[in-house]
Design a protein around this motif. Structure first.
Motif, PDB file in Angstrom:
ATOM      1  N   THR A 192       5.912  84.965  43.090  1.00  0.00           N
ATOM      2  CA  THR A 192       7.155  84.975  42.305  1.00  0.00           C
ATOM      3  C   THR A 192       8.344  84.759  43.242  1.00  0.00           C
ATOM      4  O   THR A 192       8.478  85.462  44.244  1.00  0.00           O
ATOM      5  N   ALA A 193       9.183  83.783  42.914  1.00  0.00           N
ATOM      6  CA  ALA A 193      10.273  83.406  43.828  1.00  0.00           C
ATOM      7  C   ALA A 193      11.200  84.575  44.147  1.00  0.00           C
ATOM      8  O   ALA A 193      11.697  84.686  45.270  1.00  0.00           O
ATOM      9  N   SER A 194      11.438  85.443  43.193  1.00  0.00           N
ATOM     10  CA  SER A 194      12.384  86.551  43.415  1.00  0.00           C
ATOM     11  C   SER A 194      11.757  87.716  44.187  1.00  0.00           C
ATOM     12  O   SER A 194      12.438  88.685  44.503  1.00  0.00           O
ATOM     13  N   VAL A 211      18.043  87.264  42.034  1.00  0.00           N
ATOM     14  CA  VAL A 211      18.431  87.706  43.383  1.00  0.00           C
ATOM     15  C   VAL A 211      19.880  87.298  43.645  1.00  0.00           C
ATOM     16  O   VAL A 211      20.186  86.112  43.801  1.00  0.00           O
ATOM     17  N   LYS A 212      20.768  88.285  43.682  1.00  0.00           N
ATOM     18  CA  LYS A 212      22.201  87.981  43.809  1.00  0.00           C
ATOM     19  C   LYS A 212      22.694  88.191  45.242  1.00  0.00           C
ATOM     20  O   LYS A 212      23.697  87.624  45.653  1.00  0.00           O
ATOM     21  N   ASN A 213      21.978  89.036  45.971  1.00  0.00           N
ATOM     22  CA  ASN A 213      22.398  89.444  47.294  1.00  0.00           C
ATOM     23  C   ASN A 213      22.137  88.328  48.321  1.00  0.00           C
ATOM     24  O   ASN A 213      21.036  87.778  48.388  1.00  0.00           O
ATOM     25  N   ARG A 254      18.715  86.336  49.403  1.00  0.00           N
ATOM     26  CA  ARG A 254      18.588  84.902  49.139  1.00  0.00           C
ATOM     27  C   ARG A 254      18.140  84.159  50.400  1.00  0.00           C
ATOM     28  O   ARG A 254      17.377  83.205  50.341  1.00  0.00           O
ATOM     29  N   GLU A 255      18.645  84.633  51.553  1.00  0.00           N
ATOM     30  CA  GLU A 255      18.236  84.028  52.821  1.00  0.00           C
ATOM     31  C   GLU A 255      16.734  84.253  53.052  1.00  0.00           C
ATOM     32  O   GLU A 255      16.026  83.361  53.550  1.00  0.00           O
ATOM     33  N   VAL A 256      16.250  85.440  52.678  1.00  0.00           N
ATOM     34  CA  VAL A 256      14.814  85.712  52.782  1.00  0.00           C
ATOM     35  C   VAL A 256      14.042  84.750  51.871  1.00  0.00           C
ATOM     36  O   VAL A 256      13.040  84.149  52.262  1.00  0.00           O
ATOM     37  N   GLU A 257      14.524  84.574  50.641  1.00  0.00           N
ATOM     38  CA  GLU A 257      13.885  83.625  49.709  1.00  0.00           C
ATOM     39  C   GLU A 257      13.785  82.235  50.340  1.00  0.00           C
ATOM     40  O   GLU A 257      12.735  81.589  50.279  1.00  0.00           O
ATOM     41  N   ARG A 258      14.884  81.793  50.948  1.00  0.00           N
ATOM     42  CA  ARG A 258      14.893  80.440  51.529  1.00  0.00           C
ATOM     43  C   ARG A 258      13.904  80.332  52.696  1.00  0.00           C
ATOM     44  O   ARG A 258      13.199  79.329  52.826  1.00  0.00           O
ATOM     45  N   ALA A 289      19.358  77.681  41.289  1.00  0.00           N
ATOM     46  CA  ALA A 289      19.288  77.379  42.724  1.00  0.00           C
ATOM     47  C   ALA A 289      18.778  75.957  42.955  1.00  0.00           C
ATOM     48  O   ALA A 289      18.226  75.652  44.009  1.00  0.00           O
ATOM     49  N   GLU A 290      18.969  75.107  41.966  1.00  0.00           N
ATOM     50  CA  GLU A 290      18.381  73.765  42.035  1.00  0.00           C
ATOM     51  C   GLU A 290      18.865  72.979  43.253  1.00  0.00           C
ATOM     52  O   GLU A 290      18.074  72.336  43.940  1.00  0.00           O
ATOM     53  N   GLY A 291      20.187  73.051  43.527  1.00  0.00           N
ATOM     54  CA  GLY A 291      20.740  72.297  44.645  1.00  0.00           C
ATOM     55  C   GLY A 291      20.099  72.707  45.968  1.00  0.00           C
ATOM     56  O   GLY A 291      19.641  71.858  46.740  1.00  0.00           O
ATOM     57  N   ASP A 292      20.011  74.005  46.218  1.00  0.00           N
ATOM     58  CA  ASP A 292      19.415  74.495  47.459  1.00  0.00           C
ATOM     59  C   ASP A 292      17.934  74.129  47.541  1.00  0.00           C
ATOM     60  O   ASP A 292      17.429  73.755  48.605  1.00  0.00           O
TER      61      ASP A 292
END
Ligand code: ZN
Length: 247
Positions: A60-62, A96-98, A102-106, A130-133
């Motif tokens: 799960t992405a989040s 994920v707003k924080n 988000r950096e961890v997700e990336r 988050a489509e652009g990223d």
């Protein structure tokens, strides 16, 4: 033939009547997306029980938990020959707003992309707000992907298509206007169909199931002014080729 390229049949919502659910989608092919490390055995068992279920394995992405991320990577390697793709993985900025998370997700996403290359597994990507990223990271990694439930604007979808990505259209395209505009902007050669069952039902308020993928085919045919069969054939061919599934 229809292919539901993305759903979650290992979820508890199907525990009581999976046999009937599968009975209603005979002749179809279903790609089940396993996203919880502790559901892997259950998910893999389903594709052994049913000839027409294949599965992909991701996280799960989040879910930014480091242990589960490592476990998911280990499971993908371990079960490489029992899955047709790596996913869903990706970025979810809705849940994920924080910025730190988000950096961890990336970072996780980049590592999953590397793993997919290592193991020669096609990627299934989830992106929400988050489509652009997502597209930039894929571009940076020179990777293509199947963009599941893509909900970005047509320009971003077209950019992804130019990079060789497939855009997956869920059955709720039947009533979601922004998805209809996306379909109008994209060529059939870049589309596949999905339900994301049990979510995103085309019939509001009901649990979704793979048989409902036909509503996506019907709506796309209407929007493009072609026969339903043409949509079925094109999208199935795209899906089979992408996941290297030989019938
Ligand atoms: Zn999903």
């Amino acid at each position: 033939m229809l292919v539901d390229t993305h759903c979650h049949l290992d979820y508890g919502e199907f525990d009581n009547d999976l046999e009937e659910v599968m009975g209603r989608c005979q002749g179809m092919l279903v790609v089940n997306s396993i996203v919880q490390p502790d559901a892997v055995e259950k998910g893999l068992r389903l594709s052994e029980e049913y000839d027409n279920i294949h599965c992909t394995l991701g996280l799960t992405a989040s879910d930014v938990d480091e242990d589960r991320f490592k476990e998911a990577k280990r499971l993908v390697r371990e079960h490489r020959d029992r899955i047709v793709g790596l996913g869903e993985v990706g970025l979810d900025y809705y849940w994920v707003k924080n910025e730190e998370e988000r950096e961890v997700e990336r970072r996780h996403f980049r590592e999953f992309i590397e793993l997919s290359r290592d193991l020669k597994l096609p990627l299934v990507v989830h992106s929400r707000d988050a489509e652009g990223d997502c597209i930039n990271i894929l571009e940076g990694c020179k990777s293509r992907a199947m963009m599941h439930c893509f909900s970005g604007p047509p320009e971003e979808a077209l950019k992804a298509v130019k990079m060789g990505c497939l855009i997956s259209v869920p059955a709720n395209v039947a009533y979601v206007k922004s998805r209809q505009r996306l379909v109008e902007a994209l060529p059939l050669e870049s589309l596949v169909l999905e339900t994301d069952s049990p979510y995103l039902s085309p019939v509001k308020g009901f649990r979704n199931e793979p048989a409902n993928v036909k509503y996506a085919a019907e709506k796309i045919a209407e929007l493009k002014g072609v026969k339903v069969k043409e949509v079925e054939d094109a999208t199935s061919e795209n899906a089979l080729e992408y996941f290297s599934i030989v019938l």
